[in-house]
Design a protein around this motif. Sequence first.
Motif, PDB file in Angstrom:
ATOM      1  N   VAL A 200       0.750  -1.313  -0.130  1.00  0.00           N
ATOM      2  CA  VAL A 200      -0.180  -0.036  -0.169  1.00  0.00           C
ATOM      3  C   VAL A 200       0.901   1.083   0.019  1.00  0.00           C
ATOM      4  O   VAL A 200       0.584   2.335  -0.810  1.00  0.00           O
ATOM      5  N   GLU A 201       2.044   1.313   0.645  1.00  0.00           N
ATOM      6  CA  GLU A 201       3.012   2.421   0.809  1.00  0.00           C
ATOM      7  C   GLU A 201       3.461   2.746  -0.564  1.00  0.00           C
ATOM      8  O   GLU A 201       3.479   3.773  -1.096  1.00  0.00           O
ATOM      9  N   ILE A 202       4.111   1.514  -1.403  1.00  0.00           N
ATOM     10  CA  ILE A 202       4.484   1.921  -2.457  1.00  0.00           C
ATOM     11  C   ILE A 202       3.691   2.369  -3.573  1.00  0.00           C
ATOM     12  O   ILE A 202       3.754   2.993  -4.472  1.00  0.00           O
ATOM     13  N   LEU A 203       2.432   1.850  -3.487  1.00  0.00           N
ATOM     14  CA  LEU A 203       1.342   2.145  -4.286  1.00  0.00           C
ATOM     15  C   LEU A 203       0.700   3.696  -4.063  1.00  0.00           C
ATOM     16  O   LEU A 203       0.126   4.045  -5.019  1.00  0.00           O
ATOM     17  N   SER A 204       0.772   3.984  -3.020  1.00  0.00           N
ATOM     18  CA  SER A 204       0.268   5.530  -2.773  1.00  0.00           C
ATOM     19  C   SER A 204       1.199   6.576  -3.336  1.00  0.00           C
ATOM     20  O   SER A 204       0.654   7.556  -3.568  1.00  0.00           O
ATOM     21  N   ASN A 205       2.480   6.519  -3.839  1.00  0.00           N
ATOM     22  CA  ASN A 205       3.234   7.181  -4.759  1.00  0.00           C
ATOM     23  C   ASN A 205       2.851   6.783  -6.077  1.00  0.00           C
ATOM     24  O   ASN A 205       2.680   5.859  -6.562  1.00  0.00           O
ATOM     25  N   PRO A 206       2.345   7.998  -6.808  1.00  0.00           N
ATOM     26  CA  PRO A 206       1.987   7.931  -8.352  1.00  0.00           C
ATOM     27  C   PRO A 206       2.954   7.163  -9.302  1.00  0.00           C
ATOM     28  O   PRO A 206       2.501   6.193 -10.068  1.00  0.00           O
ATOM     29  N   SER A 207       4.118   7.464  -8.918  1.00  0.00           N
ATOM     30  CA  SER A 207       5.427   6.696  -9.648  1.00  0.00           C
ATOM     31  C   SER A 207       5.418   5.142  -9.530  1.00  0.00           C
ATOM     32  O   SER A 207       5.470   4.279 -10.388  1.00  0.00           O
ATOM     33  N   GLY A 208       5.313   5.006  -8.187  1.00  0.00           N
ATOM     34  CA  GLY A 208       5.376   3.526  -7.563  1.00  0.00           C
ATOM     35  C   GLY A 208       4.201   2.874  -8.306  1.00  0.00           C
ATOM     36  O   GLY A 208       4.134   1.585  -8.551  1.00  0.00           O
ATOM     37  N   PHE A 209       2.987   3.526  -8.220  1.00  0.00           N
ATOM     38  CA  PHE A 209       1.806   2.852  -8.543  1.00  0.00           C
ATOM     39  C   PHE A 209       1.684   2.758 -10.218  1.00  0.00           C
ATOM     40  O   PHE A 209       1.482   1.280 -10.312  1.00  0.00           O
ATOM     41  N   GLU A 232      11.299   7.283   1.174  1.00  0.00           N
ATOM     42  CA  GLU A 232      10.060   7.552   1.943  1.00  0.00           C
ATOM     43  C   GLU A 232       9.002   8.151   1.047  1.00  0.00           C
ATOM     44  O   GLU A 232       9.014   8.922   0.068  1.00  0.00           O
ATOM     45  N   GLY A 233       7.762   7.783   1.588  1.00  0.00           N
ATOM     46  CA  GLY A 233       6.469   8.299   0.617  1.00  0.00           C
ATOM     47  C   GLY A 233       6.389   7.608  -0.402  1.00  0.00           C
ATOM     48  O   GLY A 233       5.670   7.861  -1.402  1.00  0.00           O
ATOM     49  N   GLY A 234       7.089   6.315  -0.658  1.00  0.00           N
ATOM     50  CA  GLY A 234       6.964   5.507  -1.656  1.00  0.00           C
ATOM     51  C   GLY A 234       7.546   6.099  -2.926  1.00  0.00           C
ATOM     52  O   GLY A 234       7.426   5.498  -4.129  1.00  0.00           O
ATOM     53  N   SER A 235       8.589   6.978  -2.885  1.00  0.00           N
ATOM     54  CA  SER A 235       9.334   7.442  -4.034  1.00  0.00           C
ATOM     55  C   SER A 235      10.378   6.361  -4.546  1.00  0.00           C
ATOM     56  O   SER A 235      10.508   5.298  -3.709  1.00  0.00           O
ATOM     57  N   LEU A 236      10.759   6.520  -5.683  1.00  0.00           N
ATOM     58  CA  LEU A 236      11.639   5.381  -6.334  1.00  0.00           C
ATOM     59  C   LEU A 236      12.936   5.870  -6.852  1.00  0.00           C
ATOM     60  O   LEU A 236      13.072   7.124  -7.175  1.00  0.00           O
TER      61      LEU A 236
END
Length: 455
Positions: A200-209, A232-236
């Motif tokens: 859920v955390e990684i999907l919360s970031n648009p790029s991660g999703f 942090e925050g799901g950034s890649l």
Amino acid sequence: MSGDCVIDQSNRSLKFFLLGKENLEFLSLVPLYIVLFNSKWFFIHIKGIHSSYTVLMGLALCIDYSLLFGGMYVDYNPEYINLFSSFLCQVGIPAVVKISVFRELKLGIIRLLLAIAVCNSHFELTSLPMVDGHEAVLTFFAVSGFYMAMILEERKESPGCFYKSRILSLYPMFLFAVGVSAAILFFLDAHPLISRAQVVEILSNPSGFFIVLWTSVCVVGQELLFSLGGGEGGSLHFISGDMPSIYNHVFLVQAWSLSLEIVFYSLAPFLVRLNSKILLGLSFVSLLFRVFIVLTPLSDQSFFLRFFPADFWLFGFGIISYRFYRGLSKKVSIVDYLAFISLIALVMIAGGVSNTYVPFFLPMGAIVLQPFIFRAFQSLVLDCVVGKVTYPFYLLHYAVIGLFEEYADDPLGWHIFAVSMAAALVAFLIFSPGIGVLRSKVRRRASGNPILGTA
């Protein structure tokens, strides 16, 4: 009864019927009874395989006794046998056979052996130094080169027909496996590597999703996830060395190999037209590139571990291996069976090979041995059936591992193997009839004959 649905008040998780002790024992028997209840029907409707009946029954008995002495189950329960017999009649196995879905895939026994090695790398089945899962997948590529060359050179399929056939072979089962894995993760929070909260955390970031969605649904590019890390925050961001990556945040971790397979499929119709000298030259360049990576610091970079130009040699030499097979006598000899025994031995000892040589040890062995193994087993129906089941087994076994690790107190590797094989057989029975019909239509249209065509 332990097989009933119960709610565990400590974590509010649903324990399903299939995870009851008796039902795990029953599922362990599914591969055996698939063979026992269907083998006779196969031989009535398919020509020239009376000798294969003895082989199948002998194999079934070997599986039976190996499971028995391995402690997989203690006794037979007639209720389970009757229940499963009824199930087989209802799911329509005769329809599967009538569409001739068993006739196409070859090298199935080799594929199953490699799939077991992959399963063993994810959850130990044996203490023997069996080949690591990554090297087993590399060997799959060599087998794929052999098999695709056989399809394209014997059937004379057009590139368009070949592409459609490959999509039908891979994509429906892939989407089914993704759906199963996603459902298990989100509803049961069961996964060997991650939790629902992490995904859920990684999907919360648009790029991660976007990246996870793309690589899970469209397959191509999934190997890049081994080179990406989450912040942090799901950034890649790109990573190097042993830094943690987000490859385990996708629903189907092992599907990275399909990405490289698809790249090869896109090139295969053109590669098989190349002169053998040119193909050998390209393959040697790719092999030298892989050797260079292994001997330099590039070997520590995740990006280069799954890099098509450095793995092309596996597919290229696989095609050359098939061309070598065409020049062999069609008469089966003792050499063929010795080749099969040798490949089994290589699979079982490859895990003890030095890291410098391990990327080449088993793949090169398979390239040399597979023409002889194919000659030995090409007329064996069991080889075709096993080959068909291997793909769903490869896709589904990781989800089964997650369920066992979540709900079983002390899971055993061979329990996981048996249930994974049962799940693969069920998936095969569900999808193969429809896929067989669609592929037949594609080939009929390609041949310009709306009525007649090969299955």
